[in-house]
Design a protein around this motif. Structure first.
Motif, PDB file in Angstrom:
ATOM      1  N   ASN A 132       0.851  -1.178   0.000  1.00 13.34           N
ATOM      2  CA  ASN A 132       0.000   0.000   0.000  1.00 13.34           C
ATOM      3  C   ASN A 132       0.895   1.239   0.000  1.00 13.34           C
ATOM      4  N   ILE A 133       0.910   1.966  -1.099  1.00 12.99           N
ATOM      5  CA  ILE A 133       1.827   3.095  -1.273  1.00 12.99           C
ATOM      6  C   ILE A 133       1.236   4.357  -0.655  1.00 12.99           C
ATOM      7  N   VAL A 134       2.008   4.983   0.211  1.00 16.51           N
ATOM      8  CA  VAL A 134       1.650   6.292   0.743  1.00 16.51           C
ATOM      9  C   VAL A 134       2.859   7.217   0.590  1.00 16.51           C
ATOM     10  N   ALA A 225      -3.793   4.713  -1.576  1.00 17.11           N
ATOM     11  CA  ALA A 225      -4.900   5.229  -0.778  1.00 17.11           C
ATOM     12  C   ALA A 225      -5.002   6.749  -0.757  1.00 17.11           C
ATOM     13  N   GLY A 226      -4.314   7.459  -1.624  1.00 19.07           N
ATOM     14  CA  GLY A 226      -4.390   8.916  -1.628  1.00 19.07           C
ATOM     15  C   GLY A 226      -5.573   9.419  -2.433  1.00 19.07           C
ATOM     16  N   GLY A 231      -3.073  12.418  -5.963  1.00 17.50           N
ATOM     17  CA  GLY A 231      -3.103  11.038  -5.502  1.00 17.50           C
ATOM     18  C   GLY A 231      -3.960  10.159  -6.389  1.00 17.50           C
ATOM     19  N   ARG A 232      -5.083  10.685  -6.856  1.00 16.05           N
ATOM     20  CA  ARG A 232      -5.965   9.898  -7.733  1.00 16.05           C
ATOM     21  C   ARG A 232      -5.308   9.658  -9.091  1.00 16.05           C
ATOM     22  N   TYR A 233      -4.575  10.629  -9.587  1.00 18.54           N
ATOM     23  CA  TYR A 233      -3.846  10.427 -10.844  1.00 18.54           C
ATOM     24  C   TYR A 233      -2.775   9.338 -10.659  1.00 18.54           C
ATOM     25  N   PHE A 234      -2.065   9.409  -9.545  1.00 20.46           N
ATOM     26  CA  PHE A 234      -1.045   8.411  -9.233  1.00 20.46           C
ATOM     27  C   PHE A 234      -1.671   7.022  -9.154  1.00 20.46           C
TER      28      PHE A 234
END
Length: 434
Positions: A132-134, A225-226, A231-234
């Protein structure tokens, strides 16, 4: 009905999300530091046919409320918190099918060492690992890791993009599939089939090669989870599973539609992404039993703990404001009232007897087209045990929960059989000299 995936939501700490409830008699949250807590949990979840254990993490401290750490320390607001990676191999040893999604921030450590850690876990779990990338948002983390150049929110995602690129190259390009040949007694691996990656970028210079041989999945399943625009683009670009914030149905629907549109514009199939939302469930066989649980949780609910968590996450000290002040479009008194409710935080709360709960879950699935849920605890391990004993049978009757595990790696379980990570087709173009 489509396949729905269920994760148990946990963190290697005392106080994860619902603060104060660790004080309930019989709650085992304070045993988080004992290995048996984790192995017992893993066996319970696999017996209950959970798909995965999702481990949250934080590397900063919630030190904004009242100008310091005192409240977080007193209320155990994600402090103390141990490393989420360490218990995974022990949990994998006592299970055969349960998968593990672990949170790790790209902002403070180097991709070369991290890629090794994930390859090791992918080997030890036989391909049951996800990342899970943050990018992390707490200023205290920047200070404790002695960050020399502070990056703003979007710049942290720029760094994360390159961090992933390094990992992709190490995992996918460094070792050929047939580099290791145990039948060849002359050498363990063929030197001509192990390659440097020669990565040179803005943030990292990594010659390689990867120090690990290919693991069952090579690249772990990628979660993200951003929920910011960046974050949504990522997520649309990189993630296979996306954990959505918010509890409002319209908000969840909007997030899913937006990310799917972004993914499509980037050349991805919408079938390559699974969407998860957080869910809290309070259930029992009678109205009285349910009411008793709700009253118990209310009795131990810590408003101060939830304030410390909220203020740290928002970088906003509510103790400095009057109740009628307006912050982010809401009165301070409304924010406080919301934090006082056990159903007033970040995730949707469902209460009721099993059929009533599953009716609501089915409605959410039909309204949002969600693919899965992260189940949040009130009481450890009673929340998961209640879910397994009361809710799972009704979900299974409606084909909303697996009756047995399918074979294969975590990625293969998510995507119906043989499925390889498609980074070569989309995520970046590898240098020709690799």
């Amino acid at each position: 009905m489509k396949r729905i995936y269920w994760n148990a939501f946990e963190m290697n700490c005392v106080g994860h999300i619902n603060h104060g409830l660790w004080k309930i008699p019989g709650n085992k949250r304070a045993h988080y530091k004992n290995l048996e807590y984790w192995t017992d949990l893993a066996k319970t979840l696999e017996k209950g046919r959970f798909d995965a254990l999702f481990l949250a993490d934080v590397v900063g401290l919630y030190d904004v409320y009242k100008g310091g750490l005192d409240t977080s320390i007193k209320e155990a607001v994600q402090i103390p918190a141990n490393d989420p990676f360490i218990p995974i191999s022990a949990m994998a040893h006592v299970t055969s099918n349960l998968s593990f999604a672990v949170t790790f921030s790209t902002s403070y450590e180097h991709p070369y060492g991290f890629a090794r850690r994930m390859s090791t876990l992918d080997h030890l779990t036989n391909g049951r690992i996800a990342w899970n990338i943050v990018t992390s948002h707490l200023e205290s983390a920047d200070k404790n890791f002695e960050v020399k150049q502070y990056l703003d929110h979007d710049e942290k995602y720029d760094l994360a993009e390159e961090f992933l690129e390094v990992c992709y190259k190490l995992w996918e390009l460094s070792w050929d599939n047939d580099a290791v040949s145990l039948e060849n007694n002359d050498c363990y691996a063929s030197p001509s089939k192990v390659h440097k990656i020669n990565h040179k970028g803005k943030y990292f210079n990594v010659p390689g090669p990867h120090i690990c041989e290919p693991s069952p999945q090579r690249t772990p399943v990628i979660y993200q989870a951003g929920m910011s625009e960046r974050g949504r683009y990522f997520a649309a670009k990189n993630a296979e599973c996306i954990f959505l914030g918010g509890k409002d149905i319209d908000t969840i629907k909007w997030f899913i539609k937006d990310i799917k549109n972004k993914a499509f514009s980037l050349g991805r199939s919408q079938n390559e992404i699974k969407f998860f939302m957080g869910l809290c469930i309070i259930t029992g066989l009678t109205d009285d039993a349910i009411r008793e649980k709700i009253e118990l949780y209310k009795a131990f609910w810590s408003v101060e703990g939830n304030l410390a968590h909220y203020c740290g996450g928002q970088n906003l000290d509510l103790s400095k404001y009057e109740k009628e002040d307006i912050l982010n479009g809401s009165k301070v008194t409304d924010i406080l009232d919301n934090l006082r409710k056990i159903d007033g935080k970040w995730f949707r709360v469902i209460t009721g007897k099993p059929v009533e709960v599953v009716n609501q879950i089915q409605s959410i699935i039909e309204e949002t087209d969600i693919d899965g849920f992260n189940l949040v605890q009130f009481h450890s391990p009673h929340t998961f045990e209640d879910f397994i004993n009361y809710i799972v049978p009704e979900l299974q009757n409606r084909e909303l929960y697996q009756k047995d595990y399918s074979p294969g790696t975590y990625r293969e379980k998510l995507f119906y059989g043989k499925h390889e990570y498609k980074f070569n087709n989309f995520y970046y173009n590898p240098p020709k000299d690799i």
